[in-house]
Design an enzyme around this catalytic site. Sequence first.
Site, PDB file in Angstrom:
ATOM      1  N   GLU A   1      51.065  14.306  15.292  1.00 12.75           N
ATOM      2  CA  GLU A   1      50.007  13.343  14.946  1.00 12.75           C
ATOM      3  C   GLU A   1      50.581  11.922  14.848  1.00 12.75           C
ATOM      4  OE1 GLU A   1      46.905  14.235  14.952  1.00 12.75           O
ATOM      5  OE2 GLU A   1      46.759  16.344  14.381  1.00 12.75           O
TER       6      GLU A   1
ATOM      7  N   LYS B   1      45.603   4.117  11.950  1.00 12.08           N
ATOM      8  CA  LYS B   1      44.410   4.887  11.556  1.00 12.08           C
ATOM      9  C   LYS B   1      43.473   4.014  10.734  1.00 12.08           C
ATOM     10  CE  LYS B   1      42.269   9.039  10.136  1.00 12.08           C
ATOM     11  NZ  LYS B   1      42.303  10.466   9.930  1.00 12.08           N
TER      12      LYS B   1
ATOM     13  N   ASN C   1      41.019  12.038  18.555  1.00  9.22           N
ATOM     14  CA  ASN C   1      40.955  13.439  19.009  1.00  9.22           C
ATOM     15  C   ASN C   1      41.797  13.684  20.253  1.00  9.22           C
ATOM     16  OD1 ASN C   1      39.211  14.138  16.922  1.00  9.22           O
ATOM     17  ND2 ASN C   1      37.411  13.474  18.094  1.00  9.22           N
TER      18      ASN C   1
ATOM     19  N   HIS D   1      43.179  17.086  21.075  1.00  7.64           N
ATOM     20  CA  HIS D   1      42.556  18.066  20.192  1.00  7.64           C
ATOM     21  C   HIS D   1      41.654  19.049  20.927  1.00  7.64           C
ATOM     22  CE1 HIS D   1      44.287  15.590  17.107  1.00  7.64           C
ATOM     23  NE2 HIS D   1      43.766  16.298  16.139  1.00  7.64           N
TER      24      HIS D   1
ATOM     25  N   ARG E   1      36.734   5.962  16.831  1.00  4.74           N
ATOM     26  CA  ARG E   1      37.424   6.984  16.034  1.00  4.74           C
ATOM     27  C   ARG E   1      37.665   8.253  16.857  1.00  4.74           C
ATOM     28  NH1 ARG E   1      36.807   8.369   9.582  1.00  4.74           N
ATOM     29  NH2 ARG E   1      38.387  10.016   9.573  1.00  4.74           N
TER      30      ARG E   1
ATOM     31  N   GLU F   1      32.617   7.788  13.102  1.00  6.60           N
ATOM     32  CA  GLU F   1      32.835   8.308  14.464  1.00  6.60           C
ATOM     33  C   GLU F   1      31.546   8.241  15.284  1.00  6.60           C
ATOM     34  OE1 GLU F   1      35.621  11.603  14.429  1.00  6.60           O
ATOM     35  OE2 GLU F   1      34.788  12.337  16.299  1.00  6.60           O
TER      36      GLU F   1
ATOM     37  N   HIS G   1      42.536  22.655  20.540  1.00  7.69           N
ATOM     38  CA  HIS G   1      41.592  23.549  19.870  1.00  7.69           C
ATOM     39  C   HIS G   1      41.441  24.852  20.668  1.00  7.69           C
ATOM     40  CE1 HIS G   1      37.981  24.603  17.523  1.00  7.69           C
ATOM     41  NE2 HIS G   1      37.519  25.059  18.672  1.00  7.69           N
TER      42      HIS G   1
ATOM     43  N   HIS H   1      48.334  23.725  13.887  1.00  5.58           N
ATOM     44  CA  HIS H   1      47.415  22.725  14.444  1.00  5.58           C
ATOM     45  C   HIS H   1      48.175  21.625  15.201  1.00  5.58           C
ATOM     46  CE1 HIS H   1      44.044  19.959  14.725  1.00  5.58           C
ATOM     47  NE2 HIS H   1      44.780  19.031  14.136  1.00  5.58           N
TER      48      HIS H   1
ATOM     49  N   LYS I   1      37.407  11.975   5.915  1.00  3.15           N
ATOM     50  CA  LYS I   1      36.804  13.218   6.395  1.00  3.15           C
ATOM     51  C   LYS I   1      37.223  14.340   5.448  1.00  3.15           C
ATOM     52  CE  LYS I   1      36.332  12.549  11.382  1.00  3.15           C
ATOM     53  NZ  LYS I   1      36.800  12.996  12.720  1.00  3.15           N
TER      54      LYS I   1
ATOM     55  N   ARG J   1      27.062  14.651  -7.743  1.00  6.39           N
ATOM     56  CA  ARG J   1      26.640  13.784  -6.625  1.00  6.39           C
ATOM     57  C   ARG J   1      27.728  12.786  -6.219  1.00  6.39           C
ATOM     58  NH1 ARG J   1      21.381  13.741  -9.250  1.00  6.39           N
ATOM     59  NH2 ARG J   1      20.169  15.380  -8.261  1.00  6.39           N
TER      60      ARG J   1
HETATM   61  P1  NAD Z   1      48.529  22.640   4.805  1.00  8.68           P
HETATM   62  O1  NAD Z   1      47.848  21.827   3.801  1.00  8.68           O
HETATM   63  O2  NAD Z   1      48.123  24.056   4.952  1.00  8.68           O
HETATM   64  O3  NAD Z   1      50.101  22.568   4.546  1.00  8.68           O
HETATM   65  C1  NAD Z   1      50.981  23.289   5.401  1.00  8.68           C
HETATM   66  C2  NAD Z   1      51.880  24.225   4.602  1.00  8.68           C
HETATM   67  O4  NAD Z   1      52.852  23.454   3.932  1.00  8.68           O
HETATM   68  C3  NAD Z   1      51.156  25.027   3.527  1.00  8.68           C
HETATM   69  O5  NAD Z   1      51.755  26.302   3.454  1.00  8.68           O
HETATM   70  C4  NAD Z   1      51.458  24.250   2.252  1.00  8.68           C
HETATM   71  O6  NAD Z   1      51.429  25.075   1.107  1.00  8.68           O
HETATM   72  C5  NAD Z   1      52.843  23.745   2.527  1.00  8.68           C
HETATM   73  N1  NAD Z   1      53.233  22.502   1.868  1.00  8.68           N
HETATM   74  C6  NAD Z   1      52.511  21.368   1.781  1.00  8.68           C
HETATM   75  N2  NAD Z   1      53.258  20.379   1.279  1.00  8.68           N
HETATM   76  C7  NAD Z   1      54.469  20.907   1.016  1.00  8.68           C
HETATM   77  C8  NAD Z   1      55.675  20.363   0.507  1.00  8.68           C
HETATM   78  N3  NAD Z   1      55.814  19.070   0.227  1.00  8.68           N
HETATM   79  N4  NAD Z   1      56.722  21.197   0.343  1.00  8.68           N
HETATM   80  C9  NAD Z   1      56.623  22.529   0.690  1.00  8.68           C
HETATM   81  N5  NAD Z   1      55.520  23.076   1.220  1.00  8.68           N
HETATM   82  C10 NAD Z   1      54.453  22.270   1.375  1.00  8.68           C
HETATM   83  O7  NAD Z   1      48.400  22.007   6.280  1.00  8.68           O
HETATM   84  P2  NAD Z   1      48.431  20.512   6.850  1.00  8.68           P
HETATM   85  O8  NAD Z   1      49.075  20.633   8.170  1.00  8.68           O
HETATM   86  O9  NAD Z   1      48.935  19.529   5.865  1.00  8.68           O
HETATM   87  O10 NAD Z   1      46.877  20.215   7.030  1.00  8.68           O
HETATM   88  C11 NAD Z   1      46.089  20.989   7.901  1.00  8.68           C
HETATM   89  C12 NAD Z   1      44.643  20.850   7.459  1.00  8.68           C
HETATM   90  O11 NAD Z   1      44.291  19.478   7.560  1.00  8.68           O
HETATM   91  C13 NAD Z   1      43.684  21.609   8.341  1.00  8.68           C
HETATM   92  O12 NAD Z   1      42.763  22.300   7.517  1.00  8.68           O
HETATM   93  C14 NAD Z   1      42.958  20.528   9.128  1.00  8.68           C
HETATM   94  O13 NAD Z   1      41.639  20.873   9.452  1.00  8.68           O
HETATM   95  C15 NAD Z   1      43.013  19.377   8.161  1.00  8.68           C
HETATM   96  N6  NAD Z   1      42.924  18.047   8.784  1.00  8.68           N
HETATM   97  C16 NAD Z   1      42.027  17.185   8.264  1.00  8.68           C
HETATM   98  C17 NAD Z   1      41.933  15.903   8.785  1.00  8.68           C
HETATM   99  C18 NAD Z   1      40.984  14.924   8.161  1.00  8.68           C
HETATM  100  O14 NAD Z   1      40.807  13.839   8.717  1.00  8.68           O
HETATM  101  N7  NAD Z   1      40.418  15.235   7.027  1.00  8.68           N
HETATM  102  C19 NAD Z   1      42.762  15.506   9.830  1.00  8.68           C
HETATM  103  C20 NAD Z   1      43.686  16.421  10.345  1.00  8.68           C
HETATM  104  C21 NAD Z   1      43.762  17.707   9.803  1.00  8.68           C
HETATM  105  N1  GLY Z   2      41.722  13.336  12.273  1.00  4.74           N
HETATM  106  C1  GLY Z   2      40.700  12.657  13.001  1.00  4.74           C
HETATM  107  C2  GLY Z   2      39.947  11.684  12.183  1.00  4.74           C
HETATM  108  O1  GLY Z   2      40.260  11.423  11.060  1.00  4.74           O
HETATM  109  O2  GLY Z   2      38.985  11.163  12.675  1.00  4.74           O
END
Ligand code: NAD
Ligand code: GLY
Length: 368
Positions: A185, A227, A246, A249, A242, A237, A253, A267, A143, A121
């Site tokens: 971003e 942020k 987007n 986005h 918040r 949000e 998207h 992305h 998130k 939990r």
């Molecule tokens: P990711 O985590 O897939 O990383 C991108 C690539 O880089 C992967 O292949 C990973 O293995 C590699 N990598 C990561 N760090 C590395 C390093 N230091 N050295 C070498 N390789 C490395 O992608 P991302 O762009 O970091 O994140 C995208 C994800 O984040 C999506 O799923 C998206 O939905 C999510 N997201 C979440 C929020 C939120 O608020 N929670 C906001 C924006 C995006």
């Molecule tokens: N990435 C958008 C948010 O955190 O709200």
Amino acid sequence: MAVIPVALAGREYDVRVEPGLLRNVAQHCAPFLRKTAVPIITDENVARYWRAPVSASLAAAGFEPKWHILPAGERAKSWEELSKTIEWLLTEGVERGDHILALGGGVVGDLTGFAASILKRGCGFVQLPTTLLAQVDSSVGGKTAINTPAGKNLVGAFHQPALVLADPDALDTLPVRERRAGYAEVIKYGILGDADFFVWCEANGSKVVSGDKSAIEHAVARSVTAKARIVAEDERETTGVRALLNLGHTFGHALEAQTGFSSRLLHGEGVALGMVLATRYSTRRGLISAADADRVTNAIAAADLATEISDLALNCTGTQLADHMLHDKKMDAGTLPFILLRGVGAAFLDRNVALSDVAVFLDEQLAK
Ligand code: NAD
Ligand code: GLY
């Protein structure tokens, strides 16, 4: 070191930004570690470069790191990997008062955060973001989510971390394409609410993308400050504040959906082009001057990010792109809120955008 507080009553935490944090991870995480065994979740790419230094820091401080390695990429945000991760955490005897370390990009952070939100939990977790996108966006704000066949991030929870350590050294091993996508971003914070930071990005964006450590440190600290303020104001949000995050986005998207959420368009690359489109659409609506819209396009182009839909060689119509927006999870009672601009640094939420008008605009952009 920059220390940025995220001021959420009862769930407040710090984001620390400084080179060297990962090599000294034990020192920073020790206050959250009650046991010798420390559960760490990462992915196979990050493990290749960062497992050894993180293990060394923990071992030198008397801890015993326990690793769970996910496959790299979006496919790890699945029910299957969540289930395996939860079973592993239970086998390791992780309890509610413990903290799990999430070492990786947004994928690792989102999956680990969601696992932490439901394990017993809810247990604690620390974000150790290793991509630029994760450092400036996904690791901050709580998130967490996985994907399902019905769409991205459709199952998740708000669950704040106990600490975020953003180490610019982590980006040394990150492919430049990923740094560039993460930069989208960064510049987003300038475009949506901070005209001075946008000017800084115009002058320094290429340094961030090429890996200049002090430019990265500044960009991450400034982005996280923006942020943190937004999250403190509107954690869940609900007020529209918040939602400004987007920006780009909704268009992005649609482009990601049209390219099958594949490596054809990361992305951040979709968000960058999406911000250009949101800005041009704002000009079309008479909201922002063409000169300001050109500044946004030029700043994004200067980071070698695509600024024209034709760069993506899509075989589709504006209506097809707009149709993807109907499946956007931001759809609310039949309308899709759009983030538009009245100027650089002046974004706002518009709930009165007709998708038919967006389709006509996208046809114009596709014909360019
Ligand atoms: P990711 O985590 O897939 O990383 C991108 C690539 O880089 C992967 O292949 C990973 O293995 C590699 N990598 C990561 N760090 C590395 C390093 N230091 N050295 C070498 N390789 C490395 O992608 P991302 O762009 O970091 O994140 C995208 C994800 O984040 C999506 O799923 C998206 O939905 C999510 N997201 C979440 C929020 C939120 O608020 N929670 C906001 C924006 C995006
Ligand atoms: N990435 C958008 C948010 O955190 O709200």
